[in-house]
Each structure stands twice: as C-alpha cells, then as structure tokens.
Design a protein around this motif. Structure first.
Motif, short mmCIF file in Angstrom:
data_model
loop_
_atom_site.label_atom_id
_atom_site.label_comp_id
_atom_site.label_asym_id
_atom_site.label_seq_id
_atom_site.Cartn_x
_atom_site.Cartn_y
_atom_site.Cartn_z
N THR A 58 -87.96 -27.73 45.84
CA THR A 58 -87.65 -26.57 45.00
C THR A 58 -86.53 -26.89 44.01
O THR A 58 -86.64 -26.60 42.81
N LEU A 59 -85.47 -27.51 44.49
CA LEU A 59 -84.36 -27.86 43.61
C LEU A 59 -84.76 -28.92 42.58
O LEU A 59 -84.41 -28.82 41.40
N LEU A 60 -85.52 -29.91 43.01
CA LEU A 60 -85.96 -30.96 42.08
C LEU A 60 -86.84 -30.38 40.99
O LEU A 60 -86.67 -30.72 39.81
N MET A 61 -87.75 -29.49 41.33
CA MET A 61 -88.61 -28.87 40.33
C MET A 61 -87.81 -27.99 39.37
O MET A 61 -88.06 -27.98 38.16
N THR A 62 -86.84 -27.26 39.90
CA THR A 62 -86.02 -26.40 39.05
C THR A 62 -85.22 -27.22 38.05
O THR A 62 -85.19 -26.91 36.85
N TYR A 63 -84.57 -28.28 38.53
CA TYR A 63 -83.82 -29.14 37.62
C TYR A 63 -84.73 -29.84 36.63
O TYR A 63 -84.36 -30.05 35.47
N SER A 64 -85.93 -30.19 37.04
CA SER A 64 -86.86 -30.87 36.14
C SER A 64 -87.33 -29.95 35.02
O SER A 64 -87.41 -30.37 33.85
N ILE A 65 -87.62 -28.71 35.36
CA ILE A 65 -88.03 -27.75 34.32
C ILE A 65 -86.88 -27.49 33.36
O ILE A 65 -87.06 -27.46 32.14
N ALA A 66 -85.67 -27.33 33.91
CA ALA A 66 -84.51 -27.11 33.04
C ALA A 66 -84.26 -28.32 32.14
O ALA A 66 -83.94 -28.17 30.96
N ALA A 67 -84.42 -29.52 32.67
CA ALA A 67 -84.22 -30.73 31.87
C ALA A 67 -85.26 -30.84 30.77
O ALA A 67 -84.96 -31.29 29.66
N THR A 68 -86.48 -30.43 31.05
CA THR A 68 -87.52 -30.46 30.02
C THR A 68 -87.16 -29.51 28.89
O THR A 68 -87.30 -29.86 27.71
#
Length: 107
Positions: A58-68
């Motif tokens: 969950t955290l990895l996906m959240t940070y990945s979307i924010a980074a995109t």
C-alpha cells in the motif's frame, strides 16, 4: 500463437515452477531439525508477514503514484506508473539518482 506469446507463456510457467520447487524444499526441511526451525518460524510469523506485506505494498503504491504525478513530466524514471514503482523500490534499496531529483527542486 506467435513465438513471442509461446516464449512468454513458457517463462510464466517456469516462474510458477520455481515457486512450487521452493515450497517443496520448505516441506522437505521438516525432516532436518535445524531447518525445521526455519519453517516453523515462518509459519508462526505468517500472519504478521502477510499484514506487513499489505502495508508495504500500500505504501509503495501510494509513493509511486505520487512520484508519477510529481516527477513524471521531467524524469523518465517516473514517466509511467510501473517505472515509478520500480524506481521507488530502488530508492528503498539505496540505488537512485538523488542529484536528478535535487535539480528539479519542485517542492
């Protein structure tokens, strides 16, 4: 089917086969006292490991979307969501280009 599709299917089957072999190795570890300690520890911690995995993903996906959204226009490493997931995981492993992010200075 084309050769590419056959190759991709074969690779997927080989990956599943490796997972099956790993599980069979863990099953055979039960006959060795020291190796049985590893399997019993993993089975005792399995619920906690699953919960950790859920929080981690969950955290990895959240940070990945924010980074995109933040860096996708300027940096190729964050251009797509899948690239962002891989780059964020590399950041966790300590391998990333900090200077490229520092040059952006978006925040």
């Amino acid at each position: 089917e084309s050769a590419v599709e056959v190759n991709q299917s074969l690779r997927m089957l080989l990956a599943v086969y490796c997972l099956i072999l790993m599980l069979r190795f863990f099953k055979s570890f039960a006959s060795q006292p020291r190796l049985a300690l590893v399997t019993s520890t993993l089975s005792a911690a399995s619920v906690d490991l699953v919960h950790f995995g859920m929080v981690f993903v969950t955290l990895l996906m959240t940070y990945s979307i924010a980074a995109t959204y933040l860096f996708g226009q300027q940096l190729k490493a964050y251009h797509t969501w899948t690239d962002s997931v891989l780059t964020c995981f590399e950041i966790l492993m300590g391998v990333f280009d900090f200077q490229a992010l520092a040059r952006l200075n978006t925040l």
